[in-house]
Design a protein around this motif. Structure first.
Motif, PDB file in Angstrom:
ATOM      1  N   THR A   1       1.836   4.173  -9.923  1.00 44.73           N
ATOM      2  CA  THR A   1       2.329   2.807  -9.750  1.00 44.73           C
ATOM      3  C   THR A   1       1.857   1.912 -10.880  1.00 44.73           C
ATOM      4  O   THR A   1       2.601   1.040 -11.351  1.00 44.73           O
TER       5      THR A   1
ATOM      6  N   ALA B   1       6.697   3.241  -6.305  1.00 46.15           N
ATOM      7  CA  ALA B   1       6.320   2.568  -7.543  1.00 46.15           C
ATOM      8  C   ALA B   1       7.485   1.771  -8.120  1.00 46.15           C
ATOM      9  O   ALA B   1       7.309   0.634  -8.597  1.00 46.15           O
TER      10      ALA B   1
ATOM     11  N   PRO C   1      -7.004  -1.759  -7.564  1.00 46.01           N
ATOM     12  CA  PRO C   1      -6.039  -0.687  -7.333  1.00 46.01           C
ATOM     13  C   PRO C   1      -6.550   0.396  -6.386  1.00 46.01           C
ATOM     14  O   PRO C   1      -5.762   0.984  -5.642  1.00 46.01           O
ATOM     15  N   ILE C   2      -7.870   0.673  -6.426  1.00 44.03           N
ATOM     16  CA  ILE C   2      -8.458   1.724  -5.592  1.00 44.03           C
ATOM     17  C   ILE C   2      -9.757   1.204  -4.992  1.00 44.03           C
ATOM     18  O   ILE C   2     -10.173   0.070  -5.270  1.00 44.03           O
TER      19      ILE C   2
ATOM     20  N   ALA D   1      -3.420  -5.008  -5.683  1.00 50.81           N
ATOM     21  CA  ALA D   1      -3.123  -3.908  -4.765  1.00 50.81           C
ATOM     22  C   ALA D   1      -4.041  -3.895  -3.547  1.00 50.81           C
ATOM     23  O   ALA D   1      -3.912  -3.022  -2.684  1.00 50.81           O
TER      24      ALA D   1
ATOM     25  N   GLN E   1      -1.958   7.597  -6.734  1.00 51.76           N
ATOM     26  CA  GLN E   1      -0.972   6.537  -6.523  1.00 51.76           C
ATOM     27  C   GLN E   1      -1.168   5.406  -7.528  1.00 51.76           C
ATOM     28  O   GLN E   1      -0.188   4.839  -8.040  1.00 51.76           O
ATOM     29  N   ALA E   2      -2.411   5.095  -7.839  1.00 53.13           N
ATOM     30  CA  ALA E   2      -2.706   4.025  -8.797  1.00 53.13           C
ATOM     31  C   ALA E   2      -2.201   4.380 -10.190  1.00 53.13           C
ATOM     32  O   ALA E   2      -1.706   3.514 -10.924  1.00 53.13           O
TER      33      ALA E   2
ATOM     34  N   GLN F   1       7.969  -1.574  -6.368  1.00 54.96           N
ATOM     35  CA  GLN F   1       6.932  -2.557  -6.700  1.00 54.96           C
ATOM     36  C   GLN F   1       7.144  -3.101  -8.108  1.00 54.96           C
ATOM     37  O   GLN F   1       6.954  -4.295  -8.374  1.00 54.96           O
TER      38      GLN F   1
ATOM     39  N   HIS G   1       0.818  -1.208   0.000  1.00 52.81           N
ATOM     40  CA  HIS G   1       0.000   0.000   0.000  1.00 52.81           C
ATOM     41  C   HIS G   1       0.858   1.266   0.000  1.00 52.81           C
ATOM     42  O   HIS G   1       0.359   2.344  -0.340  1.00 52.81           O
ATOM     43  N   THR G   2       2.124   1.140   0.387  1.00 51.54           N
ATOM     44  CA  THR G   2       2.935   2.344   0.629  1.00 51.54           C
ATOM     45  C   THR G   2       4.280   2.365  -0.092  1.00 51.54           C
ATOM     46  O   THR G   2       4.897   3.429  -0.193  1.00 51.54           O
TER      47      THR G   2
ATOM     48  N   TRP H   1      -4.572   1.840  -2.707  1.00 51.19           N
ATOM     49  CA  TRP H   1      -4.008   3.072  -3.245  1.00 51.19           C
ATOM     50  C   TRP H   1      -5.064   4.158  -3.439  1.00 51.19           C
ATOM     51  O   TRP H   1      -6.249   3.876  -3.632  1.00 51.19           O
ATOM     52  N   SER H   2      -4.593   5.401  -3.445  1.00 52.90           N
ATOM     53  CA  SER H   2      -5.406   6.512  -3.930  1.00 52.90           C
ATOM     54  C   SER H   2      -5.387   6.468  -5.461  1.00 52.90           C
ATOM     55  O   SER H   2      -4.580   5.757  -6.070  1.00 52.90           O
TER      56      SER H   2
END
Length: 372
Positions: free
Chosen positions: A221, A185, A236-237, A209, A217-218, A188, A181-182, A213-214
């Motif tokens: 990444t 990118a 992802p979100i 994911a 961020q999605a 990962q 989650h953190t 993620w926000s």
């Protein structure tokens, strides 16, 4: 245990039920979605007819939170099963759901309904001498399987490559990594490259994911993962952000997938109308069992969206084999310790057990050992 009616006039009535909770320790603890996992928790249901047919159903979670509550909910609903006709799973599901509709739809109601519904379908298959995948349509005799176990983000890269290499050698056409989650990118993406190196060119490296993620961020990444060769981006979100998912779907070449957190037909319809996902993943427990699962799979077919199952491969393989939209089964078994005959994929394919009901046989000694 609850007991009740007898068979009469050729109607196969449920005579008794039982509900129990199991705690099965995992061999090697791990971190999933940021939480420690040291056991797989089951709510196990048995439904019996007056003629001695026993149907078995269960749900499983790698967390013990609220499982006792779910077991209590299933037991309370099961009190109303005696006297019901095993040949009417749709009517049974509706009757039980109506009794507790004030806490639904979805949530604890569906988790409590699911093992009961699975047990009813198992009993019906045994009554008719047919496996569930044929009862529901019998579209195919096997389903593509991808491997999903022991590839957590907490696993060191060298160990991850070993796991992926073994899955590739076993014939799986896909493997699924969990993401952080953190983490940055680039970090990962490097795990994806390492997995691809271990998997070889013929294995799809998929990533999950876990809703971590926000949207921003999605985007960042996701681009890095796609460049690294990821072939599937799951959850992802937030699953309720249909507009955000639709934008990501349009942005990436790799499929954007998800759906295991949808409880109802209406939620899935909203997602599909928004064109938010390339592939839908259904969770048998969250949707409330086999009876509603069929309707949600049909909805996927109506929107030309493939349907996969979330874990519980030994049951999901029946459902995916029964419908045209059925795509891939996620092979991450969590109940091997209580079964005498857990089915195993071969050459990247998994076949449902060709035996009445779901065909699974409980190891009663193991059930007794793990009973809470």
């Amino acid at each position: 245990m609850t007991q009740g009616g007898k068979q009469g006039g050729g109607i196969m009535l449920i005579s008794s039920t039982s509900v129990e909770m199991l705690q099965i320790p995992v061999t090697d603890g791990y971190q999933a979605a940021g939480r420690a996992v040291d056991a797989n928790w089951h709510v196990l249901v048995r439904v019996r007819t007056a003629d001695g047919i026993e149907g078995v159903g269960y749900i499983v979670q790698p967390r013990g939170d609220l499982m006792q509550t779910i077991a209590s909910g299933a037991a309370e609903l099961a009190e109303h099963l005696p006297g019901m006709d095993i040949r009417q799973p749709e009517a049974i599901w509706s009757a039980l759901a109506d009794r507790a509709s004030w806490v639904g739809p979805g949530g604890l109601l569906h988790w409590s309904l699911a093992p009961l519904d699975i047990a009813v379908w198992d009993a019906l298959g045994k009554l008719l001498g047919q496996p569930i995948f044929r009862l529901l349509g019998g579209y195919r005799s096997e389903v593509a399987a991808y491997a999903s176990d022991r590839m957590w983000y907490s696993v060191p890269v060298d160990d991850l490559q070993g796991v992926v290499s073994n899955y590739a050698a076993a014939g799986y056409g896909g493997v699924k990594l969990r993401l952080s989650h953190t983490a940055p990118a680039a970090e990962q993406a490097e795990r994806v490259r390492a997995a691809r190196d271990a998997a070889g060119p013929d294995v799809n490296v998929m990533v999950d994911a876990t809703l971590g993620w926000s949207y921003t961020q999605a985007v960042e990444t996701g681009r890095a993962l796609q460049e690294a060769g990821a072939g599937w981006l799951e959850d992802p979100i937030d699953h309720r952000d249909y507009a955000g998912l639709a934008k990501l779907r349009d942005m990436f070449d790799m499929p954007v997938t998800g759906g295991e957190h949808y409880y109802t037909v209406a939620e899935l319809r909203n997602c599909l109308e928004a064109r938010a996902l390339d592939v839908v993943i259904l969770d048998l427990a969250r949707v409330g069992g086999i009876t509603p699962w069929r309707k949600m799979a049909a909805l996927g077919e109506a929107f030309n969206v493939p349907v996969c199952g979330h874990v519980v491969p030994e049951v999901h393989v029946h459902l995916l084999a029964s419908v045209p939209a059925g795509d891939m089964v996620e092979y991450m078994p969590r109940s091997t310790e209580i079964l005498r005959n857990m089915p195993v994929p071969s050459g990247g394919k998994m076949a449902p057990l060709d035996a009445p009901g779901h065909g699974l046989e409980l190891d009663e000694g193991a059930v007794s050992r793990f009973r809470v």
